[in-house]
Write an enzyme that holds these catalytic residues in place. Structure first.
Site, PDB file in Angstrom:
ATOM      1  N   ASP A  26       0.028   0.726  55.942  1.00  0.00           N
ATOM      2  CA  ASP A  26       1.317   0.905  55.253  1.00  0.00           C
ATOM      3  C   ASP A  26       1.377   2.016  54.205  1.00  0.00           C
ATOM      4  O   ASP A  26       2.020   1.850  53.149  1.00  0.00           O
ATOM      5  CB  ASP A  26       1.740  -0.415  54.606  1.00  0.00           C
ATOM      6  CG  ASP A  26       1.918  -1.537  55.611  1.00  0.00           C
ATOM      7  OD1 ASP A  26       1.811  -1.279  56.819  1.00  0.00           O
ATOM      8  OD2 ASP A  26       2.150  -2.681  55.186  1.00  0.00           O
ATOM      9  N   LYS A 133       4.806  -3.037  62.325  1.00  0.00           N
ATOM     10  CA  LYS A 133       4.470  -4.464  62.221  1.00  0.00           C
ATOM     11  C   LYS A 133       5.544  -5.183  61.402  1.00  0.00           C
ATOM     12  O   LYS A 133       5.935  -4.721  60.331  1.00  0.00           O
ATOM     13  CB  LYS A 133       3.092  -4.646  61.583  1.00  0.00           C
ATOM     14  CG  LYS A 133       2.963  -4.132  60.155  1.00  0.00           C
ATOM     15  CD  LYS A 133       1.545  -4.369  59.639  1.00  0.00           C
ATOM     16  CE  LYS A 133       1.387  -3.977  58.177  1.00  0.00           C
ATOM     17  NZ  LYS A 133       2.145  -4.808  57.241  1.00  0.00           N
ATOM     18  N   VAL A 161      -2.363   0.078  51.513  1.00  0.00           N
ATOM     19  CA  VAL A 161      -1.647  -0.622  50.448  1.00  0.00           C
ATOM     20  C   VAL A 161      -0.824  -1.781  51.021  1.00  0.00           C
ATOM     21  O   VAL A 161      -0.512  -1.788  52.204  1.00  0.00           O
ATOM     22  CB  VAL A 161      -0.703   0.346  49.703  1.00  0.00           C
ATOM     23  CG1 VAL A 161      -1.489   1.456  49.032  1.00  0.00           C
ATOM     24  CG2 VAL A 161       0.361   0.951  50.621  1.00  0.00           C
ATOM     25  N   THR A 162      -0.448  -2.723  50.149  1.00  0.00           N
ATOM     26  CA  THR A 162      -1.083  -2.947  48.867  1.00  0.00           C
ATOM     27  C   THR A 162      -2.252  -3.910  49.055  1.00  0.00           C
ATOM     28  O   THR A 162      -2.225  -4.751  49.945  1.00  0.00           O
ATOM     29  CB  THR A 162      -0.120  -3.526  47.817  1.00  0.00           C
ATOM     30  OG1 THR A 162       0.448  -4.739  48.320  1.00  0.00           O
ATOM     31  CG2 THR A 162       0.977  -2.536  47.494  1.00  0.00           C
ATOM     32  N   CYS A 166      -0.520  -6.718  52.163  1.00  0.00           N
ATOM     33  CA  CYS A 166      -0.732  -6.438  53.582  1.00  0.00           C
ATOM     34  C   CYS A 166      -2.181  -6.102  53.910  1.00  0.00           C
ATOM     35  O   CYS A 166      -2.651  -6.402  55.008  1.00  0.00           O
ATOM     36  CB  CYS A 166       0.196  -5.320  54.032  1.00  0.00           C
ATOM     37  SG  CYS A 166       1.945  -5.793  53.962  1.00  0.00           S
TER      38      CYS A 166
END
Length: 224
Positions: A26, A133, A161-162, A166
Site C-alpha cells: 500500500d 485488495k 504501510v502502515t 495492513c
C-alpha cells in the site's frame, strides 16, 4: 536448494532466493504523498512514511538484481463499492474517512483514482504485479496465495504501510498460511512512530513464535 541465513532481531531467517517474493504493501499516493488524502484531508503527518522511501528504493533495486518477484498491493475498491464489506464500511466511517470520500487526488481507496496509485518514487515495472485488495490483509478476497503457490514461492519479504494495519494484517495471515515471512522494519512505517514500534513489538513477542523482523541492511549485507 541453497538456504541463506539472515540475522534478525532474534533468530536466523533461512532465505531461499528462488522461492522468495517481495511484498510491498500500500505505498499509495493517498497514504504516502503530501498531495494525498491522508496529508491534505486528514492533516496527517506523513514524515515517518516518507522517510522509508530511500531504503525501500534500495530494497527494490536489490530485489531486481536478485531476480526476486515484486508485488505491490493497493488497498482499493470497485467504484460502486460492491466489494466493500459492511464491517469495513462502518469502521472507516467511525474513523472519520469513509471509503469513497472525495479527496485532493480523487475518491479515497477507489480503483482507477489517482490517489490509489503507487507513489512515483517506486513506480512498478511491467513485470511487477500490482494487486488491488479490498481488505487490510493482502490475502483476503484476492488471488495472492494461489499466485504465490503457482510460482512455488515459500518465502516473503514484507515492507510498506502502515505497519500496525495492513502490513501486520498481511504478515500474520501469511504466517498462518505457511509462508516464511520476514518483516523489514526500516522499510515499514506508520503515521505515528509509536504505533510502528508497537507493531514491531507484537511480532517480536513470545521469543519469535509470531515472526521474524530484520532491517533491509541486515538482508542486503548478507546477499550483496
Amino acid at each position: 536448494m541453497i538456504k541463506i541465513s539472515i540475522p534478525t532481531h532474534q533468530h536466523l531467517f533461512e532465505l531461499v532466493l528462488p522461492q522468495t517474493a517481495l511484498l510491498i504493501i500500500d505505498m499509495q499516493i493517498d497514504f504516502c504523498d503530501r498531495s494525498g488524502f491522508c496529508s491534505v484531508n486528514l492533516k496527517a503527518d506523513v514524515s515517518a512514511i516518507r522517510a522509508i522511501i530511500p531504503p525501500l528504493q534500495q530494497l527494490i533495486h536489490w530485489a531486481r538484481k536478485q531476480g526476486i518477484w515484486i508485488i505491490y498491493t493497493r488497498e482499493s475498491h470497485k467504484p460502486d463499492l460492491s466489494d466493500l464489506s459492511p464491517s469495513k464500511q462502518l469502521r472507516y466511517i467511525n474513523a472519520g474517512y469513509p471509503v469513497g470520500s472525495v479527496g485532493n487526488r480523487g475518491r479515497f481507496l477507489i480503483q482507477g483514482e489517482a490517489g490509489t496509485e503507487i507513489i512515483p518514487e517506486i513506480t512498478p515495472l511491467s513485470n511487477d504485479w500490482q494487486l488491488d485488495k479490498p481488505a487490510q490483509s493482502a490475502f483476503v478476497d484476492t488471488s495472492l496465495a494461489e499466485r504465490l503457490h503457482d510460482r512455488h514461492i515459500t518465502h516473503l519479504l514484507i515492507a510498506g504501510v502502515t505497519t500496525e494495519c495492513c502490513v501486520l494484517g498481511t504478515y500474520r495471515q501469511a504466517s498462518d498460511l505457511g509462508f516464511y515471512a520476514l518483516l523489514l522494519e526500516d522499510c515499514c512505517a506508520a503515521f505515528d512512530p509509536a504505533e510502528h514500534k508497537a507493531a514491531i513489538a507484537v511480532l517480536l513477542a513470545e521469543n519469535g513464535a509470531i515472526g521474524w523482523v530484520a532491517t533491509s541492511e541486515q538482508l542486503i549485507q548478507n546477499i550483496p
